[in-house]
Scaffold this active site. Structure first.
Site, PDB file in Angstrom:
ATOM      1  N   LYS A 128       0.822  -1.220   0.000  1.00  0.00           N
ATOM      2  CA  LYS A 128       0.000   0.000   0.000  1.00  0.00           C
ATOM      3  C   LYS A 128       0.847   1.257   0.000  1.00  0.00           C
ATOM      4  O   LYS A 128       0.496   2.252  -0.637  1.00  0.00           O
ATOM      5  CB  LYS A 128      -0.925   0.008   1.222  1.00  0.00           C
ATOM      6  N   LYS A 211      -4.949  -9.390  -6.809  1.00  0.00           N
ATOM      7  CA  LYS A 211      -6.182  -9.533  -6.026  1.00  0.00           C
ATOM      8  C   LYS A 211      -7.267  -8.574  -6.519  1.00  0.00           C
ATOM      9  O   LYS A 211      -6.948  -7.434  -6.872  1.00  0.00           O
ATOM     10  CB  LYS A 211      -5.817  -9.213  -4.562  1.00  0.00           C
ATOM     11  N   LYS A 214     -11.005  -3.011  -4.083  1.00  0.00           N
ATOM     12  CA  LYS A 214     -11.799  -1.796  -4.292  1.00  0.00           C
ATOM     13  C   LYS A 214     -10.906  -0.617  -4.647  1.00  0.00           C
ATOM     14  O   LYS A 214     -11.393   0.400  -5.144  1.00  0.00           O
ATOM     15  CB  LYS A 214     -12.677  -1.493  -3.073  1.00  0.00           C
TER      16      LYS A 214
END
Ligand code: TYM
Length: 354
Positions: A128, A211, A214
């Site tokens: 991230k 993956k 969202k």
């Protein structure tokens, strides 16, 4: 040193009453990955007769920037998604994290238990934060400690999650073990991850090695729970695949991540095994399989999105449900936090404190 706390299997939770806890970030709409990897399984657990506590982790969401109005909307919409999927607020405790202060308070204690090196190993932080780790919030780095607090504030014993949360749950176990050892107690359970079913890792429809998420910039990479029938059909039709027909055996999916993903999605939606799906569709091309998958997804997801729309028409009722859930959650977490603070050595003399 407390030996029982270091055991890695059932005895570590044996003295604790079984309780399930899990959470989802309201950092955007819910995806098919959230639904198959988590929500659908939360509903199954609720129906197994074990106490279930489910949380919209809004404090986690703000580890990256969230527009306040959008966050409020996403939290309510996610709550609607839980209820529309079958979570019954009378049988499960459903609430948003920030309404129960114990999460943040216990997270601070765990900030002082967990080691820097443990958090540096977290692959999700690396993913991230990317190359911009210096610019990432401190919250994003410390996030797994808050996740451990979410779980351990309820003395939860079992945590249903998708595959991507496995490392965080190992950290939760390490924190429980270290706390118990440091203070010579058997206070926190060493939780069991529950990662099961055909869709513990739903992949992007554009790239079978990534993956479904969202936060992916391409909306075509994911199915959102709010997508209409046309969008669902179009996304599956355009999903990336290889040119071969589906194999005759599950082993034939090796090295074919996109095909495997679509088979797993079908299996999870239909409550069947991938082998059963292959038995039906083996040898058939994607020209046959994709429309069948799209039809199945529409059949399963349409009622959920329709119910979400209906629930979102009465936001006050959603807020009431979250508030009532938070009261019930607080009643469990507050005494556990109080005992934890006692163990750590905090003077607790305010008469009103639980
Ligand atoms: P989050 O919000 O990213 O995802 C919520 C749940 O959905 C699962 N999931 C998936 N499963 C299969 N395939 C996918 N593509 C997919 N994408 C998401 C996740 O594994 C997760 O179970 N840190 C957590 C939230 C959290 C939590 C907790 C979970 C905070 N505190 C305590 C359990 C217990 C997260 O970011 O999940």
């Amino acid at each position: 040193m407390n030996e029982s706390a270091t055991a890695s299997t059932a005895p570590a939770t044996a003295r604790f009453r079984q309780r399930i806890f899990s959470g989802i970030q309201p950092s955007g709409g819910l995806t098919l990955g959230n639904y198959l990897g988590a929500l659908k399984r939360f509903v199954e657990k609720q129906d197994e007769g074990i106490e279930t506590v489910y949380c919209l982790v809004d404090l986690h969401a703000i580890t990256v920037w969230q527009d306040p109005e959008k966050l409020r909307h996403a939290t309510r919409e996610a709550a609607a998604g839980f209820i529309a999927s079958g979570i019954d607020p009378a049988r499960s405790i459903l609430f948003n994290q920030s309404q129960v202060a114990a999460h943040a308070e216990l997270a601070w204690i765990f900030n002082c238990v967990a080691r820097m090196g443990w958090l540096r190993r977290m692959t999700q932080f690396k993913d991230k934060a990317g190359k911009n780790a210096e610019e990432a919030s401190v919250g994003l780095f410390a996030y797994p400690n808050l996740m451990a607090a979410d779980i351990l504030a309820y003395h939860a014993t079992h945590v249903p999650v998708g595959e991507d949360q496995k490392q965080h749950l190992e950290l939760t176990r390490d924190i429980a073990i270290k706390f118990n050892n440091d203070f010579g107690v058997d206070f926190f359970p060493v939780v069991e991850p529950v990662i099961e079913g055909a869709a513990t890792r739903v992949m992007s429809l554009r790239d079978g090695t990534r993956k479904m998420s969202k936060s992916d910039p391409s909306d075509m990479s994911r199915i959102n729970l709010t997508d209409d029938a046309d969008a669902i059909a179009q996304k599956f039709r355009k999903a990336r695949t290889d040119p071969e027909p589906l194999p005759e055996t599950v082993e034939g999916l090796d090295g074919r991540p996109e095909a495997r993903n679509l088979v797993n999605i079908y299996a999870a939606l239909a409550d069947r095994t991938p082998a059963a799906v292959i038995a039906e569709f083996g040898g058939k091309g994607f020209g046959v399989f994709k429309p069948a998958l799209a039809d199945l997804a529409v059949e399963k997801l349409r009622p959920i999105s329709a119910e979400m729309t209906r629930l979102m028409a009465d936001v006050a009722e959603i807020d009431r449900i979250l508030g009532a859930g938070a009261e019930r959650a607080d009643a469990i977490a507050r005494p556990i936090l109080a005992d934890c603070l006692d163990i750590v050595g905090m003077v607790r003399s305010r008469p009103a404190h639980g």
